[in-house]
Design a protein around this motif. Structure first.
Motif, PDB file in Angstrom:
ATOM      1  N   ALA A  47      -4.688   6.823  -1.052  1.00 54.49           N
ATOM      2  CA  ALA A  47      -4.212   5.476  -0.711  1.00 54.49           C
ATOM      3  C   ALA A  47      -4.452   4.565  -1.894  1.00 54.49           C
ATOM      4  CB  ALA A  47      -4.947   4.948   0.521  1.00 54.49           C
ATOM      5  N   VAL A  48      -3.395   3.898  -2.383  1.00 56.76           N
ATOM      6  CA  VAL A  48      -3.508   3.045  -3.560  1.00 56.76           C
ATOM      7  C   VAL A  48      -2.364   2.039  -3.538  1.00 56.76           C
ATOM      8  CG1 VAL A  48      -2.106   4.555  -5.044  1.00 56.76           C
ATOM      9  CG2 VAL A  48      -3.883   3.124  -6.073  1.00 56.76           C
ATOM     10  N   ASN A  49      -2.522   0.911  -4.201  1.00 51.47           N
ATOM     11  CA  ASN A  49      -1.450  -0.088  -4.163  1.00 51.47           C
ATOM     12  C   ASN A  49      -0.236   0.352  -4.985  1.00 51.47           C
ATOM     13  OD1 ASN A  49      -1.492  -1.278  -6.954  1.00 51.47           O
ATOM     14  ND2 ASN A  49      -3.565  -1.900  -6.370  1.00 51.47           N
ATOM     15  N   ASN A  50       0.902  -0.247  -4.681  1.00 52.17           N
ATOM     16  CA  ASN A  50       2.161   0.178  -5.314  1.00 52.17           C
ATOM     17  C   ASN A  50       2.187  -0.080  -6.815  1.00 52.17           C
ATOM     18  OD1 ASN A  50       2.330  -2.664  -4.604  1.00 52.17           O
ATOM     19  ND2 ASN A  50       4.491  -2.597  -5.130  1.00 52.17           N
ATOM     20  N   LEU A  79       0.842  -1.193   0.000  1.00 54.12           N
ATOM     21  CA  LEU A  79       0.000   0.000   0.000  1.00 54.12           C
ATOM     22  C   LEU A  79       0.883   1.251   0.000  1.00 54.12           C
ATOM     23  CD1 LEU A  79      -2.876   1.214   0.256  1.00 54.12           C
ATOM     24  CD2 LEU A  79      -2.630   0.997   2.738  1.00 54.12           C
ATOM     25  N   CYS A  80       0.489   2.228  -0.791  1.00 56.53           N
ATOM     26  CA  CYS A  80       1.231   3.487  -0.877  1.00 56.53           C
ATOM     27  C   CYS A  80       0.332   4.663  -0.521  1.00 56.53           C
ATOM     28  CB  CYS A  80       1.773   3.701  -2.287  1.00 56.53           C
ATOM     29  SG  CYS A  80       3.083   2.580  -2.777  1.00 56.53           S
ATOM     30  N   LEU A  81       0.961   5.713  -0.024  1.00 59.08           N
ATOM     31  CA  LEU A  81       0.300   7.004   0.175  1.00 59.08           C
ATOM     32  C   LEU A  81       0.868   7.952  -0.867  1.00 59.08           C
ATOM     33  CD1 LEU A  81      -1.651   8.641   1.993  1.00 59.08           C
ATOM     34  CD2 LEU A  81       0.366   9.331   3.324  1.00 59.08           C
ATOM     35  N   VAL A  82      -0.018   8.521  -1.693  1.00 55.56           N
ATOM     36  CA  VAL A  82       0.395   9.329  -2.838  1.00 55.56           C
ATOM     37  C   VAL A  82      -0.151  10.743  -2.685  1.00 55.56           C
ATOM     38  CG1 VAL A  82       0.240   9.565  -5.352  1.00 55.56           C
ATOM     39  CG2 VAL A  82       0.440   7.300  -4.329  1.00 55.56           C
ATOM     40  N   TYR A 111      -2.122   4.884 -16.095  1.00 57.37           N
ATOM     41  CA  TYR A 111      -2.875   6.028 -15.574  1.00 57.37           C
ATOM     42  C   TYR A 111      -2.047   7.309 -15.659  1.00 57.37           C
ATOM     43  CZ  TYR A 111      -6.908   3.622 -13.486  1.00 57.37           C
ATOM     44  OH  TYR A 111      -8.072   2.944 -13.292  1.00 57.37           O
ATOM     45  N   PRO A 112      -2.710   8.465 -15.842  1.00 54.53           N
ATOM     46  CA  PRO A 112      -1.985   9.737 -15.771  1.00 54.53           C
ATOM     47  C   PRO A 112      -1.679  10.090 -14.317  1.00 54.53           C
ATOM     48  CG  PRO A 112      -4.329  10.143 -16.028  1.00 54.53           C
ATOM     49  CD  PRO A 112      -4.153   8.647 -16.114  1.00 54.53           C
ATOM     50  N   ALA A 113      -0.772  11.011 -14.130  1.00 58.06           N
ATOM     51  CA  ALA A 113      -0.494  11.676 -12.845  1.00 58.06           C
ATOM     52  C   ALA A 113       0.366  10.879 -11.875  1.00 58.06           C
ATOM     53  CB  ALA A 113      -1.783  12.111 -12.147  1.00 58.06           C
ATOM     54  N   TYR A 114       0.274   9.545 -11.874  1.00 55.88           N
ATOM     55  CA  TYR A 114       1.096   8.783 -10.940  1.00 55.88           C
ATOM     56  C   TYR A 114       2.566   8.840 -11.357  1.00 55.88           C
ATOM     57  CZ  TYR A 114      -3.131   6.571  -9.041  1.00 55.88           C
ATOM     58  OH  TYR A 114      -4.332   6.323  -8.443  1.00 55.88           O
ATOM     59  N   SER A 115       3.436   8.965 -10.384  1.00 54.96           N
ATOM     60  CA  SER A 115       4.872   8.871 -10.628  1.00 54.96           C
ATOM     61  C   SER A 115       5.573   8.616  -9.301  1.00 54.96           C
ATOM     62  CB  SER A 115       5.416  10.144 -11.278  1.00 54.96           C
ATOM     63  OG  SER A 115       5.181  11.272 -10.453  1.00 54.96           O
ATOM     64  N   MET A 116       6.770   8.091  -9.372  1.00 57.14           N
ATOM     65  CA  MET A 116       7.489   7.677  -8.174  1.00 57.14           C
ATOM     66  C   MET A 116       7.706   8.837  -7.199  1.00 57.14           C
ATOM     67  SD  MET A 116      11.023   5.467  -7.989  1.00 57.14           S
ATOM     68  CE  MET A 116      10.331   4.269  -9.133  1.00 57.14           C
ATOM     69  N   ASP A 117       7.928  10.034  -7.724  1.00 54.74           N
ATOM     70  CA  ASP A 117       8.225  11.177  -6.853  1.00 54.74           C
ATOM     71  C   ASP A 117       7.007  11.636  -6.048  1.00 54.74           C
ATOM     72  OD1 ASP A 117       7.410  12.065  -9.607  1.00 54.74           O
ATOM     73  OD2 ASP A 117       7.315  14.000  -8.605  1.00 54.74           O
ATOM     74  N   LYS A 118       5.799  11.142  -6.408  1.00 55.62           N
ATOM     75  CA  LYS A 118       4.597  11.536  -5.666  1.00 55.62           C
ATOM     76  C   LYS A 118       4.259  10.563  -4.536  1.00 55.62           C
ATOM     77  CE  LYS A 118       2.699  13.984  -9.609  1.00 55.62           C
ATOM     78  NZ  LYS A 118       1.850  13.891 -10.799  1.00 55.62           N
TER      79      LYS A 118
END
Length: 521
Positions: A469-472, A385-388, A481-488
């Motif tokens: 909150a979303v999975n890794n 689980l990740c927090l973005v 998907y747009p907008a997701y990236s490692m730095d976020k």
């Protein structure tokens, strides 16, 4: 001369003919044990010296048995698991992306204890740029022919896997390495084979794009731009492919050992001793027509029985069940089980919004007495689980993108668009969001469908920062998907979803939210 190549891929730890839905049902038309029976039958028919056997990965993760094996000390669990794959009699193997899910120590034990060599050309040591695992290539002699075998996996692993599982590794384009390596090996061999844990970004015959060209799948580029390859043995997309195109035999054998891909080459030599392929044939042998191999069943028997007992272990009690009566309907209309996942993700992260997909087409949700079996059958992936951190505008773009996966038919019914169903079912790419309330008009153009998007009764503010909150897998780019990236990514939680369900459901009296918070029309 007749050369037979048998190829498996994406068995995902289904060693026995069961999907573990019913603890007493061992008649499923899948499994490594059935694959092994096909291989042994074909070797008996043609002679072992005329049959080459390969696999292109995704073996360590995916089944409840694989999950239980990971819970045990390696000498107790993984040793037996590996012995089962050794029993098949592979000549060469490649790595899959899910083989990295349990970390490098676990994967290294598996590689080191395999009797077949792993061929790996694009998973490199980050410091030396040499293959981290296995061999650069393998030359095998079968049917009086020298067969060169190259091996690659999808370079996209860095977009899905946690850093700790791939630390010290460098993933490069499979096309880039094979385009050079093929020229080096071709003069040394009669037949050149490429093992690829990856699929096709475009239709192998027409060249029509079937997905965004991100580099995850490079099969079409390899097929059309590396003419030295005679046989292309693929995986990853779980497709059933067998064809000859661009003077290359191409196969992909589906999922969980449902079939074995077979390539038959008729080869002659000219007066100078040079080999010529006169004919190529491809087919898929359905394993359901073969009894499970008793040798594998003997190896796995104790591990399987302990898995079944582990699956029936109670995790928690709910005050009321959290069902999803039909996975397809639940995705579109909502379901208590989906809400429960979202509630859990918010509980761990303290996020404003949660996103999840229904991960299994056979998901039924949780009964009041939640068992390990229910957890693994509903959420079979080893995600974290990740927090973005996102702006409201980015959150809106993400939700709009998910809504673009739906369309209305002429009779007014809502269905998923073909690109999510073909050439591979990818319904795990369709996310829903909570506790935002949102509605989407599917008659509008994709990207402009949301007619309502509120949180706590207030419209989402494009300029405000929200925490999701979303999975890794998704946070690192899975699903395009747009907008997701490692730095976020603000934080990645150590537990996998099995551990999180166990902790959350036993931490307090969980009340499942049964209200629906989204609508498509």
């Amino acid at each position: 001369m007749k050369l037979i190549i048998l190829h498996s891929s994406d068995t995902h730890g289904f060693l026995m003919p069961t999907d573990y839905q019913d603890k007493n049902d061992y008649n499923a038309p899948i499994s490594l044990s059935r694959v092994s029976s096909v291989v042994k039958s074909e070797k008996k028919k043609y002679g072992s010296d005329n049959v080459l056997v390969t696999d292109s990965g995704d073996c360590l993760q995916g089944s409840p048995l694989a999950s239980f094996t990971h819970e045990l000390p390696e000498q107790e669990g993984l040793k037996k698991f590996t012995e089962a794959y050794n029993e098949v009699g592979y000549d060469a193997r490649a790595l899959g992306n899910h083989d990295f899910n349990y970390g490098l120590d676990y994967l290294s034990y598996y590689v080191d204890n395999n009797s077949a060599p792993f061929v790996n050309d694009n998973v490199l040591d980050a410091q030396t740029d040499v293959p981290f695992f296995g061999k650069e290539y393998e030359i095998v002699e079968k049917a009086g022919l020298k067969i060169g075998i190259m091996g690659i996996t999808t370079q996209y692993i860095t977009h899905w896997e946690s850093e700790e599982h791939i630390r010290g590794l460098k993933f490069v384009s499979g096309y880039d390495v094979l385009s050079k390596l093929a020229k080096k090996i071709r003069p040394q061999v009669d037949i050149l084979v490429a093992l690829y844990h990856g699929g096709f970004e475009s239709d192998p015959e027409s060249g029509e794009a079937t997905e965004p060209h991100t580099g995850e799948n490079e099969g079409y580029k390899i097929l059309t731009e590396i003419p030295e390859i005679d046989v292309f043995l693929t995986g990853h997309q779980h497709r059933r492919l067998n064809l000859v195109a661009h003077d290359t035999a191409i196969v992909q054998p589906g999922y969980r050992g449902e079939s074995v891909a077979k390539v038959t080459l008729d080869v002659t030599r000219d007066q100078d001793g040079k080999a010529h392929i006169n004919e190529m044939k491809t087919e898929l042998i359905d394993t359901k027509d073969y009894d499970p191999d008793p040798a594998i069943e003997k190896i796995v028997y104790d591990l399987d029985k302990k898995t079944q007992a582990w699956l029936d272990r109670p995790i928690a009690k709910l005050s009321e069940p959290a069902p999803i009566e039909d996975a397809m309907k639940g995705r579109i209309e909502g379901a208590p089980f989906i809400n429960l996942i979202q509630q859990m993700q918010l509980w761990f992260t303290g996020a404003d919004v949660s996103a999840t997909a229904v991960m299994s087409d056979t998901a039924k949700g949780f009964s009041k007495d939640v068992t390990m079996r229910e957890v693994l059958l509903n959420y079979p992936y080893a995600n974290q689980l990740c927090l973005v951190k996102l702006t409201g505008k980015e959150l809106r773009e993400i939700i709009e993108y998910s809504a673009s996966f739906l369309e209305k038919t002429s009779d007014g019914k809502i269905k998923f668009v073909d690109r999510l169903l073909k050439p591979k079912r990818m319904l795990y790419h369709f996310d829903v969001f909570y506790p935002v309330h949102y509605e989407a008009d599917l008659s509008k153009p994709a990207g402009r469908r949301l007619t309502k998007l509120t949180l706590d009764g207030e419209p989402i503010d494009d300029n405000r920062i929200y925490h999701l909150a979303v999975n890794n897998y998704r946070a690192l780019g899975g699903g395009f998907y747009p907008a997701y990236s490692m730095d976020k990514i603000e934080k990645t939680f150590d537990q996998d979803y099995v551990q999180m369900f166990s902790e959350y459901l036993t931490s307090e009296d969980v009340k499942v939210d049964t209200q629906k918070n989204y609508k498509f029309y």
